[in-house]
Design a protein around this motif. Sequence first.
Motif, short mmCIF file in Angstrom:
data_model
loop_
_atom_site.label_atom_id
_atom_site.label_comp_id
_atom_site.label_asym_id
_atom_site.label_seq_id
_atom_site.Cartn_x
_atom_site.Cartn_y
_atom_site.Cartn_z
N ASP A 143 -7.54 -32.40 -7.60
CA ASP A 143 -6.10 -32.66 -7.65
C ASP A 143 -5.45 -32.26 -6.32
OD1 ASP A 143 -3.69 -33.49 -8.66
OD2 ASP A 143 -3.45 -31.84 -10.09
N CYS A 144 -4.24 -32.77 -6.08
CA CYS A 144 -3.45 -32.43 -4.89
C CYS A 144 -2.03 -32.06 -5.31
CB CYS A 144 -3.39 -33.60 -3.90
SG CYS A 144 -4.98 -34.15 -3.24
N HIS A 145 -1.41 -31.24 -4.50
CA HIS A 145 -0.02 -30.84 -4.75
C HIS A 145 0.65 -30.62 -3.40
CE1 HIS A 145 3.54 -28.91 -6.26
NE2 HIS A 145 3.22 -27.73 -5.74
N THR A 146 1.93 -30.99 -3.30
CA THR A 146 2.68 -30.84 -2.05
C THR A 146 3.77 -29.79 -2.22
OG1 THR A 146 2.27 -33.13 -1.39
CG2 THR A 146 4.08 -31.99 -0.31
N TYR A 147 3.77 -28.82 -1.31
CA TYR A 147 4.79 -27.77 -1.26
C TYR A 147 5.83 -28.16 -0.21
CZ TYR A 147 1.16 -24.92 -3.53
OH TYR A 147 0.20 -24.43 -4.38
N ARG A 148 7.12 -27.97 -0.54
CA ARG A 148 8.20 -28.32 0.38
C ARG A 148 9.20 -27.16 0.44
NH1 ARG A 148 7.07 -32.86 -2.72
NH2 ARG A 148 6.47 -34.73 -1.54
N PHE A 149 9.55 -26.75 1.67
CA PHE A 149 10.54 -25.68 1.83
C PHE A 149 11.22 -25.80 3.19
CE2 PHE A 149 6.47 -24.00 3.31
CZ PHE A 149 6.78 -23.39 4.52
N LYS A 150 12.32 -25.08 3.33
CA LYS A 150 13.11 -25.04 4.55
C LYS A 150 12.78 -23.76 5.32
CE LYS A 150 16.88 -26.72 6.79
NZ LYS A 150 17.02 -28.09 7.28
N ALA A 151 12.60 -23.88 6.62
CA ALA A 151 12.34 -22.72 7.48
C ALA A 151 13.68 -22.06 7.83
CB ALA A 151 11.59 -23.13 8.73
N THR A 152 14.21 -21.30 6.88
CA THR A 152 15.50 -20.64 7.10
C THR A 152 15.35 -19.36 7.92
OG1 THR A 152 15.35 -19.37 5.04
CG2 THR A 152 16.39 -21.54 4.92
N GLN A 153 14.11 -18.88 8.08
CA GLN A 153 13.84 -17.68 8.88
C GLN A 153 13.09 -18.09 10.15
OE1 GLN A 153 11.90 -17.12 5.23
NE2 GLN A 153 12.24 -14.91 5.27
N HIS A 154 12.89 -17.13 11.03
CA HIS A 154 12.04 -17.41 12.20
C HIS A 154 11.18 -16.18 12.48
CE1 HIS A 154 14.94 -15.09 14.66
NE2 HIS A 154 15.90 -15.84 14.14
N GLY A 155 10.02 -16.43 13.07
CA GLY A 155 9.09 -15.35 13.36
C GLY A 155 7.68 -15.74 12.99
N SER A 156 6.89 -14.75 12.56
CA SER A 156 5.46 -14.94 12.37
C SER A 156 5.03 -14.53 10.97
CB SER A 156 4.68 -14.11 13.39
OG SER A 156 5.18 -14.32 14.69
N SER A 157 4.05 -15.25 10.42
CA SER A 157 3.53 -14.88 9.11
C SER A 157 2.19 -15.55 8.89
CB SER A 157 4.54 -15.24 8.01
OG SER A 157 4.19 -14.59 6.80
#
Length: 568
Positions: A143-157
């Motif tokens: 199976d496949c799934h798509t995650y979607r979000f907004k980059a409201t922060q900045h930096g490293s992770s």
Amino acid sequence: MRFSFFFGTFLGWATWTVAVPLEHTKRQSCANGPTARNCWGDFSIDDDVTYTWPDTGVTRSYSFDVGLATLAPDGVEKVMMVVNGQYPGPTIEANWGDSVQVEVCNNLSQNGTSIHFHGVRHLNTNHADGAVSQTECPIAPGDCHTYRFKATQHGSSWYHSHYSLQYGDGLLGAIVIRGPTTANWDIDLGPLLITDHYHESVFDLADEPLTSLIGIPPVAVNGLMNGKNAYLTGTGSRAEFTFTPGKKHLLRLVNTGSEMIFRFAVDQHRMTVVAMDFIPIQPFETDTLLIAIGQRYDVIIEADQSPDVAYWARGVPMTSCFAINLMSTDIRAIVRYESDTPVTGDPTSTSWLMLDTCADEDLSNLVPHITHSVGPSALTQNFNAVLLPSQGDNYAVRWRVGGSEPYRPPKNNPVVKQVIDTAAVNLTADFNPIDLTSLAPSSWVYLIVESLAPLPHPLHLHGHDTYVLARGTGPYVELLTSLDLESPPRRDTFNLPQSGYVVLAFQTDNPGSWLLHCHIQWHIHQGFALTLVEGSPSSIQGVYGSGEDAEMRRICQNWGSSGLETTD
């Protein structure tokens, strides 16, 4: 600015205040560059990512194929779980204000999977958090799934699987969201991922008697920097970085380990620390830096030493945390200076004093560039982390954090599905649930977490930057503890000291189900986690809408048809 939206349920109308970007005061555009790293077009380092961010209109898309691969990070072959056949997986890169979408396809035959984007706030996108049993069922094989979000922060992770122990076998990679910084630099060297490493599968190690029956963690045989290191047998190779003489280099440090707190340093070079997790901070200088699992620091290192020699970059495990690594003095990368006649061979440089302390960085150093005050608590809860003896199941020892049961929820019925279906929080004890749905929007919640065990616990709260109001050793005594409510540090991953306590605060401004857990893999596997259900049921339904709700149910239906385990 905050707007009220109204969501109807069969129980009546409920009001929830949803955070949206503040109206941005447009200023004269300022280009980000070596002498103006505080600038970011119409935005700058002085814009608070809690409340405001650009809207670039750009979507960064990635395709992740999760599968098995035989790799040899330190020269010793191991079957690993990886993204796109590589370890670490491909770096997710975006600019502040971009949208990000990641399609994940599961090519494992006997495992579900998921991807969690560590530290990403997921404001009003709880469905993208990737926490199995919280926001989704596992993605079934095929199976496949798509995650979607907004980059409201900045930096490293970093991103990693949030299914069982998978990331300990390699299912992880870096995240870089470019934005302004609190000090100037010339060259971005990118992420440096530091981790402990095991030649056996972490699933097999978790079943070994010393771990499962007594709670003693496995011994790590090595450590890696950006997926590389040498080993005792003379195999493997080191990661390398190139410094340009006279230039300042940005390095994005991430501890992606299963168990180890590391102390990082580059021989003979001092560091200026400019960010912790996704929070810009007031710069401070240091020779060495403690990094707990899941924590990140952005540091600037000036190439101000002799270019005629090479230097070691070191990641030293803190053995005083009762964690053993067979290569504790030899987890290293190499720094070479750019030159017409570059230096070859291993460095002979001398280390800084690397004190073995089971601790976190001093809170007095971790001052956010933009400070917040914390309001009075609408709810305060105290949790004791206790290591329990046999529960009569496959894992003889369990961690319990408050509640009546260790965290061991079913995988086939996630929290949000239950909340949406019943318009209430009626979770079984194995979710270890905390119901915050009756609190007013943006209420302050204080959490006091204590443990008498002589072990540290790097705690991570999904969906929030958490304010660290106090921490210390010994039991928490309210009358003897001063809380910093004026300008406390805030971050998403923080350390509960050995035999000590930590006092945390966050606001109920992000509807959904969020996990608070220890990031030592063996500990969350043994039940060290809490479920925090935030926002009214109708507001959670509103975040998911019809599209994400239908996708969640499709993933769960396919998982149910897979015939794989429903509990871990």
